[in-house]
Each structure stands twice: as structure tokens, then as C-alpha cells.
Design an enzyme around this catalytic site. Sequence first.
Site, PDB file in Angstrom:
ATOM      1  N   ARG A  62      55.959 105.210  74.928  1.00 39.81           N
ATOM      2  CA  ARG A  62      56.711 103.989  75.198  1.00 39.81           C
ATOM      3  C   ARG A  62      56.763 103.755  76.695  1.00 39.81           C
ATOM      4  O   ARG A  62      56.822 104.724  77.473  1.00 39.81           O
ATOM      5  CB  ARG A  62      58.177 104.116  74.720  1.00 39.81           C
ATOM      6  CG  ARG A  62      58.431 103.719  73.288  1.00 39.81           C
ATOM      7  CD  ARG A  62      58.235 102.217  73.043  1.00 39.81           C
ATOM      8  NE  ARG A  62      58.474 101.874  71.661  1.00 39.81           N
ATOM      9  CZ  ARG A  62      57.586 101.957  70.674  1.00 39.81           C
ATOM     10  NH1 ARG A  62      56.363 102.391  70.919  1.00 39.81           N
ATOM     11  NH2 ARG A  62      57.898 101.593  69.436  1.00 39.81           N
ATOM     12  N   GLU A  74      56.809  95.845  79.376  1.00 38.59           N
ATOM     13  CA  GLU A  74      55.671  95.136  78.792  1.00 38.59           C
ATOM     14  C   GLU A  74      56.147  93.883  78.034  1.00 38.59           C
ATOM     15  O   GLU A  74      57.289  93.866  77.564  1.00 38.59           O
ATOM     16  CB  GLU A  74      54.872  96.074  77.858  1.00 38.59           C
ATOM     17  CG  GLU A  74      55.642  96.567  76.650  1.00 38.59           C
ATOM     18  CD  GLU A  74      54.858  97.568  75.801  1.00 38.59           C
ATOM     19  OE1 GLU A  74      54.321  98.548  76.336  1.00 38.59           O
ATOM     20  OE2 GLU A  74      54.811  97.345  74.577  1.00 38.59           O
ATOM     21  N   HIS A 116      49.122  98.039  74.142  1.00 39.09           N
ATOM     22  CA  HIS A 116      49.942  98.581  73.041  1.00 39.09           C
ATOM     23  C   HIS A 116      49.245  98.418  71.681  1.00 39.09           C
ATOM     24  O   HIS A 116      49.774  97.773  70.769  1.00 39.09           O
ATOM     25  CB  HIS A 116      51.314  97.890  73.033  1.00 39.09           C
ATOM     26  CG  HIS A 116      52.388  98.714  72.362  1.00 39.09           C
ATOM     27  ND1 HIS A 116      53.698  98.721  72.766  1.00 39.09           N
ATOM     28  CD2 HIS A 116      52.342  99.563  71.295  1.00 39.09           C
ATOM     29  CE1 HIS A 116      54.408  99.519  71.990  1.00 39.09           C
ATOM     30  NE2 HIS A 116      53.597 100.043  71.088  1.00 39.09           N
TER      31      HIS A 116
HETATM   32  N1  LIG Z   1      51.533 103.123  71.327  1.00 38.59           N
HETATM   33  C1  LIG Z   1      51.811 102.845  70.063  1.00 38.59           C
HETATM   34  O1  LIG Z   1      51.366 101.853  69.507  1.00 38.59           O
HETATM   35  C2  LIG Z   1      52.659 103.785  69.270  1.00 38.59           C
HETATM   36  C3  LIG Z   1      53.658 104.503  69.871  1.00 38.59           C
HETATM   37  N2  LIG Z   1      54.431 105.348  69.130  1.00 38.59           N
HETATM   38  C4  LIG Z   1      55.482 106.123  69.808  1.00 38.59           C
HETATM   39  O2  LIG Z   1      55.344 107.485  69.450  1.00 38.59           O
HETATM   40  C5  LIG Z   1      56.629 108.034  69.225  1.00 38.59           C
HETATM   41  C6  LIG Z   1      56.532 109.267  68.354  1.00 38.59           C
HETATM   42  O3  LIG Z   1      56.243 108.955  67.021  1.00 38.59           O
HETATM   43  P1  LIG Z   1      56.271 110.116  65.893  1.00 38.59           P
HETATM   44  O4  LIG Z   1      55.375 111.222  66.284  1.00 38.59           O
HETATM   45  O5  LIG Z   1      56.089 109.474  64.582  1.00 38.59           O
HETATM   46  O6  LIG Z   1      57.786 110.588  66.066  1.00 38.59           O
HETATM   47  P2  LIG Z   1      58.449 111.994  65.716  1.00 38.59           P
HETATM   48  O7  LIG Z   1      59.904 111.733  65.636  1.00 38.59           O
HETATM   49  O8  LIG Z   1      57.764 112.621  64.560  1.00 38.59           O
HETATM   50  O9  LIG Z   1      58.125 112.885  66.998  1.00 38.59           O
HETATM   51  C7  LIG Z   1      58.760 112.770  68.212  1.00 38.59           C
HETATM   52  C8  LIG Z   1      58.725 114.125  68.909  1.00 38.59           C
HETATM   53  O10 LIG Z   1      59.221 113.981  70.238  1.00 38.59           O
HETATM   54  C9  LIG Z   1      60.118 115.078  70.513  1.00 38.59           C
HETATM   55  N3  LIG Z   1      61.118 114.625  71.482  1.00 38.59           N
HETATM   56  C10 LIG Z   1      62.115 113.720  71.300  1.00 38.59           C
HETATM   57  N4  LIG Z   1      62.810 113.547  72.427  1.00 38.59           N
HETATM   58  C11 LIG Z   1      62.250 114.383  73.343  1.00 38.59           C
HETATM   59  C12 LIG Z   1      62.536 114.663  74.702  1.00 38.59           C
HETATM   60  N5  LIG Z   1      63.541 114.049  75.337  1.00 38.59           N
HETATM   61  N6  LIG Z   1      61.755 115.558  75.335  1.00 38.59           N
HETATM   62  C13 LIG Z   1      60.742 116.185  74.686  1.00 38.59           C
HETATM   63  N7  LIG Z   1      60.422 115.949  73.396  1.00 38.59           N
HETATM   64  C14 LIG Z   1      61.167 115.063  72.744  1.00 38.59           C
HETATM   65  C15 LIG Z   1      60.729 115.435  69.158  1.00 38.59           C
HETATM   66  O11 LIG Z   1      61.092 116.804  69.096  1.00 38.59           O
HETATM   67  P3  LIG Z   1      62.561 117.310  69.537  1.00 38.59           P
HETATM   68  O12 LIG Z   1      63.535 116.417  68.827  1.00 38.59           O
HETATM   69  O13 LIG Z   1      62.578 118.723  69.118  1.00 38.59           O
HETATM   70  O14 LIG Z   1      62.620 117.154  71.015  1.00 38.59           O
HETATM   71  C16 LIG Z   1      59.571 115.182  68.205  1.00 38.59           C
HETATM   72  O15 LIG Z   1      58.797 116.325  68.041  1.00 38.59           O
HETATM   73  C17 LIG Z   1      57.434 106.863  68.647  1.00 38.59           C
HETATM   74  O16 LIG Z   1      58.817 107.031  68.845  1.00 38.59           O
HETATM   75  C18 LIG Z   1      56.876 105.670  69.388  1.00 38.59           C
HETATM   76  O17 LIG Z   1      57.665 105.394  70.538  1.00 38.59           O
HETATM   77  C19 LIG Z   1      54.243 105.495  67.794  1.00 38.59           C
HETATM   78  C20 LIG Z   1      53.267 104.782  67.154  1.00 38.59           C
HETATM   79  C21 LIG Z   1      52.390 103.868  67.834  1.00 38.59           C
HETATM   80  O1  LIG Z   2      55.101 102.130  65.741  1.00 44.97           O
HETATM   81  C1  LIG Z   2      55.407 102.063  66.944  1.00 44.97           C
HETATM   82  O2  LIG Z   2      56.364 102.679  67.435  1.00 44.97           O
HETATM   83  C2  LIG Z   2      54.577 101.228  67.847  1.00 44.97           C
HETATM   84  O3  LIG Z   2      54.733 101.263  69.027  1.00 44.97           O
HETATM   85  C3  LIG Z   2      53.466 100.376  67.332  1.00 44.97           C
HETATM   86  O4  LIG Z   2      52.891 100.950  66.196  1.00 44.97           O
HETATM   87  C4  LIG Z   2      53.784  98.968  66.979  1.00 44.97           C
HETATM   88  O5  LIG Z   2      52.556  98.341  66.880  1.00 44.97           O
HETATM   89  C5  LIG Z   2      54.616  98.140  67.896  1.00 44.97           C
HETATM   90  O6  LIG Z   2      55.837  98.689  68.236  1.00 44.97           O
HETATM   91  C6  LIG Z   2      54.872  96.801  67.243  1.00 44.97           C
HETATM   92  O7  LIG Z   2      55.949  96.848  66.376  1.00 44.97           O
END
Ligand SMILES: NC(=O)C1=CN([C@@H]2O[C@H](COP(=O)(O)OP(=O)(O)OC[C@H]3O[C@@H](n4cnc5c(N)ncnc54)[C@H](OP(=O)(O)O)[C@@H]3O)[C@@H](O)[C@H]2O)C=CC1
Ligand SMILES: O=C(O)C(=O)[C@@H](O)[C@H](O)[C@H](O)CO
Length: 332
Positions: A245, A274, A292
Amino acid sequence: MAFETGSRPGIFIARKVFPEVVARLGEHFDVEMNDTDHVLSPEQLAQRLQGRVGVLTTGSERVDAALLAACPELKIVANIAVGYNNFDMAAINAAGVLATNTPDVLTETTADFGFALLMATARRLTESEHFLRAGQWNRWSLDMFAGAEVHGSTLGILGMGRIGQAIARRGAHGFGMNVIYHNRSRLDGALEAECKARYVDKAELLRCADHLMLVLPYSPESHHSIGAAEIAQMKPSATLINIARGGIVDDAALAHALREKRIAAAGLDVFEGEPKVHPDLLTVPNVVLTPHIASATLGTRMAMAMLAADNVIAYLTQGKALTPLNPEVTRE
Ligand SMILES: NC(=O)C1=CN([C@@H]2O[C@H](COP(=O)(O)OP(=O)(O)OC[C@H]3O[C@@H](n4cnc5c(N)ncnc54)[C@H](OP(=O)(O)O)[C@@H]3O)[C@@H](O)[C@H]2O)C=CC1
Ligand SMILES: O=C(O)C(=O)[C@@H](O)[C@H](O)[C@H](O)CO
């Protein structure tokens, strides 16, 4: 756009989605959609939500106390995203509204993209393409666009959740990478073995990673997790990849570090503020920038939007959503 009128509950879709998703919601509800490619202002969104019980949002719409106060009939907010930092969960809980997100359905696609961005950054894909398109290929040297090794290198993952683990598997099993990770809590041993990943503290992660991949959620705690002080601890040859993010990286500090070659390169899919991008990032050559799109395949975007729609249908017709963020909230 109005699809039906009548006495059925009303749902609003804040950004244009696929017709199949509208049709599925239309089996149960009166559905309206913002069918422009623009984000509605908070005032426009509040106005379009009048009398509506549910809304499908994307990461671009903020759901906060002001919106909820203006829309007292709202019962569910369904994000078409796994990240939900656009939701003020305290305000949503206080309003007794259910919130949902779209975990899992985008994990592998997003991990593919994380790897694509890592490869493009390490191997200087966009820089070299610009060079070719600019007709400069009459120049050549042995070290031209020499990038960083990917196979056998050390992949550091900050945020080892669903997507982080899927990236770790690709790195360890596909590219023979040495994977290290940091979370606030450690994974269990079986998961660590499956991902071939070793838990380290954040300082070791920064110091040892050849490629540092960020996949943690945005929160006040993770704001500027990577700034000038953290970049200073990284190897000068390292790359930084942010698919998590905007706001997790201090983009101004990163642009400065890239210009000064404090680290070799960065790949960024997400940005502070963004769709605006820090102007300095647009002028440094050693950064790959994408708007993104990490979850953007048609299949995955369809699955995300369908899951959001199914959450609304399940909650409003049966009282139980599929992927609730605050399951303690129940329908009256
Ligand atoms: N660019 C894009 O289009 C996309 C972006 N994303 C982003 O990816 C993120 C992760 O998704 P997903 O893997 O499904 O989420 P999960 O909740 O499965 O994983 C998040 C991980 O981050 C860790 N975490 C949380 N806070 C912290 C911190 N302050 N410091 C270190 N580690 C931390 C958590 O572990 P713990 O709690 O033990 O710290 C956990 O292992 C989403 O929240 C989203 O913002 C997702 C999809 C698409
Ligand atoms: O899932 C997330 O957290 C994402 O960042 C992306 O997959 C989305 O495309 C975006 O946020 C639009 O909703």
C-alpha cells in the site's frame, strides 16, 4: 444507472464492475452503479447511498463516521479488495455495519505480479525498453543494463501472510532463493518449512535482503515502515518492491535514495496519495512504476467482485457473510 426499481432493498456499486456481477446482485436487489471511471467524492457517494442498505466499494472510497452518519440505512460495506485501510473499522463497528473484504481469491495472481515486478526491477526491463524505443541501441557495452541476480539471491519479505507466503514459494522453489521474512508474529514451523523461509528481525531483514518485498497491510503502525533510516540499512545493491500500500514507504525518501544510488532500484505498484505519484519518482530512471495492478487479471478481478457481491447477498438474505471483517456484527 438504474437496473430495476421497486420495493426490493437497494444496493449501490461505487465503481464500474462486470455485467455478470451486476446481474447476480440484480437477482435479489435494486442495483445502481457509478458507471464512470471516476471516484465519487464523499458527498456524491453519500448522496448515491441514500435509502440503500449495501455498497460495493474499492480501495478508493473511504468509509468513515461521516459517511455512515449520512447513510443510516446502510447495513453492509463490501470492499472489492483484500486490503481495507479505506475502512474506518471503529466507526463501522460503532454503526453496527458489517464489513467484508476479498481474501484468498487474489493471492496467487498478486504473488505472480509481485514476482513480475521484482524481475522487471532487478533486470531493468523498463529502462532498457525505453533505451531501445529511443533508438539508442547503436551504443553497447558489456555491462549495459547489467542488473541484479534473482536466482540464488536473498529474498526478504516484510508481511508474510497469504500473499507473502505465495511469493516465498515462488522464490524458494522456482528460483532457488534464500527466503527470510519478518512479521509481528512468527509462522508455525510447518508453514516455514513449506515456504523454505527463515524468520528474522526487521534489522536483519533490511541488512540481508537482496530484494525486499513489502506485502503488509497499511495501518498507522505500518505508516512509513520503510523510510530514510531503513533504506540506509539496506545493501547498496538491493532492490525494494512495494505491492502492499502507498504510505508504507516514504516515497520522497525513496526517490532521494534512488537518485543517490543508496539502493540499486525499486519497483512500485502503490503510492502515497495515489493516483498522484511523487514527482521525483517520475524522473529517476532506476524505478519501475505500475498503477496498482497487482491483482489485475480478468479472472481475478471477476472473482473479487463476485465475492463482494456474494458477501452482500449472503449477509442480507441469510444473515451470514462469506468473508466478514467484523463477524460480531449481526443483522437485526
Ligand atoms: N497491489 C495490489 O494490488 C494488492 C495489494 N495488496 C496488499 O497486500 C496486503 C496483504 O494481503 P494478504 O497477504 O492477503 O494479507 P494477510 O493478512 O494474509 O497478510 C498480512 C501479513 O502482514 C503482517 N503484518 C501486519 N502488520 C505488520 C507490521 N506492522 N509489520 C510487519 N508485518 C505486519 C501480518 O503478520 P502479523 O500480524 O504477524 O504481523 C501478515 O502476515 C493487503 O493488506 C493489501 O494492502 C493485496 C492485494 C493486491
Ligand atoms: O486487494 C487489494 O487490497 C488491492 O489493493 C487490489 O487488489 C485492488 O485492486 C484495489 O484495492 C482496488 O479495490
